[in-house]
Design a protein around this motif. Sequence first.
Motif, mmCIF file in Angstrom:
data_model
loop_
_atom_site.group_PDB
_atom_site.id
_atom_site.type_symbol
_atom_site.label_atom_id
_atom_site.label_comp_id
_atom_site.label_asym_id
_atom_site.label_seq_id
_atom_site.Cartn_x
_atom_site.Cartn_y
_atom_site.Cartn_z
ATOM 1 N N TRP A 1 0.949 -1.373 0.048
ATOM 2 C CA TRP A 1 -0.180 0.109 -0.026
ATOM 3 C C TRP A 1 0.921 1.241 0.014
ATOM 4 O O TRP A 1 0.549 2.367 -0.738
ATOM 5 C CB TRP A 1 -0.983 0.100 1.123
ATOM 6 C CG TRP A 1 -2.222 -0.634 1.126
ATOM 7 C CD1 TRP A 1 -2.609 -1.968 1.353
ATOM 8 C CD2 TRP A 1 -3.446 -0.329 0.424
ATOM 9 N NE1 TRP A 1 -3.766 -2.408 1.128
ATOM 10 C CE2 TRP A 1 -4.324 -1.288 0.624
ATOM 11 C CE3 TRP A 1 -3.752 0.904 -0.423
ATOM 12 C CZ2 TRP A 1 -5.565 -1.055 -0.082
ATOM 13 C CZ3 TRP A 1 -4.996 0.888 -0.899
ATOM 14 C CH2 TRP A 1 -5.882 0.229 -0.744
ATOM 15 N N TRP B 1 0.907 4.212 -2.984
ATOM 16 C CA TRP B 1 0.619 5.662 -2.326
ATOM 17 C C TRP B 1 2.081 6.458 -3.361
ATOM 18 O O TRP B 1 1.628 7.252 -4.081
ATOM 19 C CB TRP B 1 0.670 6.133 -1.147
ATOM 20 C CG TRP B 1 -0.706 5.625 -0.676
ATOM 21 C CD1 TRP B 1 -1.679 6.052 -1.111
ATOM 22 C CD2 TRP B 1 -0.969 5.096 0.650
ATOM 23 N NE1 TRP B 1 -2.761 5.322 -0.463
ATOM 24 C CE2 TRP B 1 -2.319 4.965 0.959
ATOM 25 C CE3 TRP B 1 -0.079 4.649 1.664
ATOM 26 C CZ2 TRP B 1 -2.992 4.409 1.781
ATOM 27 C CZ3 TRP B 1 -0.615 4.165 2.752
ATOM 28 C CH2 TRP B 1 -1.928 3.892 2.912
ATOM 29 N N ALA C 1 1.414 6.472 -7.026
ATOM 30 C CA ALA C 1 0.505 7.308 -7.643
ATOM 31 C C ALA C 1 0.661 8.594 -7.969
ATOM 32 O O ALA C 1 0.079 9.268 -8.480
ATOM 33 C CB ALA C 1 -0.813 7.164 -6.462
ATOM 34 N N ARG D 1 -2.864 6.400 -9.629
ATOM 35 C CA ARG D 1 -3.605 7.415 -8.867
ATOM 36 C C ARG D 1 -4.971 7.272 -9.140
ATOM 37 O O ARG D 1 -5.629 7.340 -8.186
ATOM 38 C CB ARG D 1 -3.075 8.833 -9.703
ATOM 39 C CG ARG D 1 -3.923 10.168 -8.867
ATOM 40 C CD ARG D 1 -3.172 11.414 -9.512
ATOM 41 N NE ARG D 1 -2.093 11.349 -9.714
ATOM 42 C CZ ARG D 1 -1.257 11.463 -10.701
ATOM 43 N NH1 ARG D 1 -2.035 11.824 -11.977
ATOM 44 N NH2 ARG D 1 0.110 11.420 -10.836
ATOM 45 N N LEU E 1 -6.178 4.490 -6.682
ATOM 46 C CA LEU E 1 -6.067 4.952 -5.317
ATOM 47 C C LEU E 1 -7.575 5.870 -5.057
ATOM 48 O O LEU E 1 -8.067 5.657 -4.237
ATOM 49 C CB LEU E 1 -5.116 5.497 -4.889
ATOM 50 C CG LEU E 1 -3.834 4.584 -4.768
ATOM 51 C CD1 LEU E 1 -2.461 5.262 -3.944
ATOM 52 C CD2 LEU E 1 -4.253 3.668 -3.286
ATOM 53 N N TYR F 1 -10.307 3.549 -4.736
ATOM 54 C CA TYR F 1 -10.380 3.058 -3.425
ATOM 55 C C TYR F 1 -10.963 3.918 -2.304
ATOM 56 O O TYR F 1 -11.878 3.629 -1.437
ATOM 57 C CB TYR F 1 -8.969 2.263 -3.154
ATOM 58 C CG TYR F 1 -8.748 2.557 -1.556
ATOM 59 C CD1 TYR F 1 -9.434 1.445 -0.822
ATOM 60 C CD2 TYR F 1 -8.154 3.521 -0.988
ATOM 61 C CE1 TYR F 1 -9.242 1.612 0.871
ATOM 62 C CE2 TYR F 1 -7.851 3.408 0.268
ATOM 63 C CZ TYR F 1 -8.423 2.607 1.018
ATOM 64 O OH TYR F 1 -8.066 2.659 2.769
ATOM 65 N N GLN F 2 -10.671 5.171 -2.520
ATOM 66 C CA GLN F 2 -10.944 6.189 -1.477
ATOM 67 C C GLN F 2 -12.413 6.698 -1.687
ATOM 68 O O GLN F 2 -12.947 6.739 -0.569
ATOM 69 C CB GLN F 2 -10.133 7.390 -1.718
ATOM 70 C CG GLN F 2 -8.579 7.126 -1.412
ATOM 71 C CD GLN F 2 -7.542 8.162 -1.530
ATOM 72 O OE1 GLN F 2 -7.674 9.113 -2.352
ATOM 73 N NE2 GLN F 2 -6.550 8.366 -0.799
ATOM 74 N N ASP G 1 -5.812 5.238 6.567
ATOM 75 C CA ASP G 1 -4.666 5.526 5.859
ATOM 76 C C ASP G 1 -3.283 5.756 6.814
ATOM 77 O O ASP G 1 -2.141 5.201 6.607
ATOM 78 C CB ASP G 1 -4.718 6.599 4.807
ATOM 79 C CG ASP G 1 -5.749 6.514 3.632
ATOM 80 O OD1 ASP G 1 -5.937 5.303 3.559
ATOM 81 O OD2 ASP G 1 -5.773 7.407 2.868
#
Length: 194
Positions: free
Chosen positions: A107, A111, A114, A121, A124, A127-128, A159
């Motif tokens: 993970w 990040w 991304a 990007r 992610l 996911y967010q 996070d």
Amino acid sequence: MPKLGMEPIRKEALVKATIVEIGRVGSLDVTVSQIAKRAGMSSALAHHYFGSKEEIFLAAMRHILTLYGAEVRGALAAADGPDARLNAVLRASFSPGNFRREAVSAWLTFWVLAQTVPEARRLLAVYQRRLRSNLLSCLRPMAGARAEAIADGLGALIDGLYLREVLKSGPPDGPSAVAMLLEYLRIQMKEQTR
């Protein structure tokens, strides 16, 4: 002549090897050769299946997100009511399958990836958005107008707990992470009633 049906098996082996190697090294400084060796194949074969190291990383990221999504959906299906559903989302985020050393390291590297790779990007961001949507659907009946602020706080804590975990030694402690989130939620809900 290649054996029929080996491609998906080999791709899966490479993806899993990528996650293990990222976890072992703790960064994106993993070579295709290291990944291929761990998967028991040549780096040429790894390049044949994925084309580049970046594509292998993206496949690993998709794999982790798929496992996470399946765990959340399963937990939500078994939960009844907003409180139980919220608890299910939080526990799935820190389950042994999702909150293991190599997944946590992966993970972190995703990040980092991304920042320079648009597809990472995008993944992610998906996911967010899903995490926020799941949190909001549970929190709206419980917290009303404060649901968005609480959901954003929980998302940031999730996070942040992953980021903190990479700096620790030993196995990740999912139950302690969930307890911290539940304490944050308790405090926020107490504020709600004032």
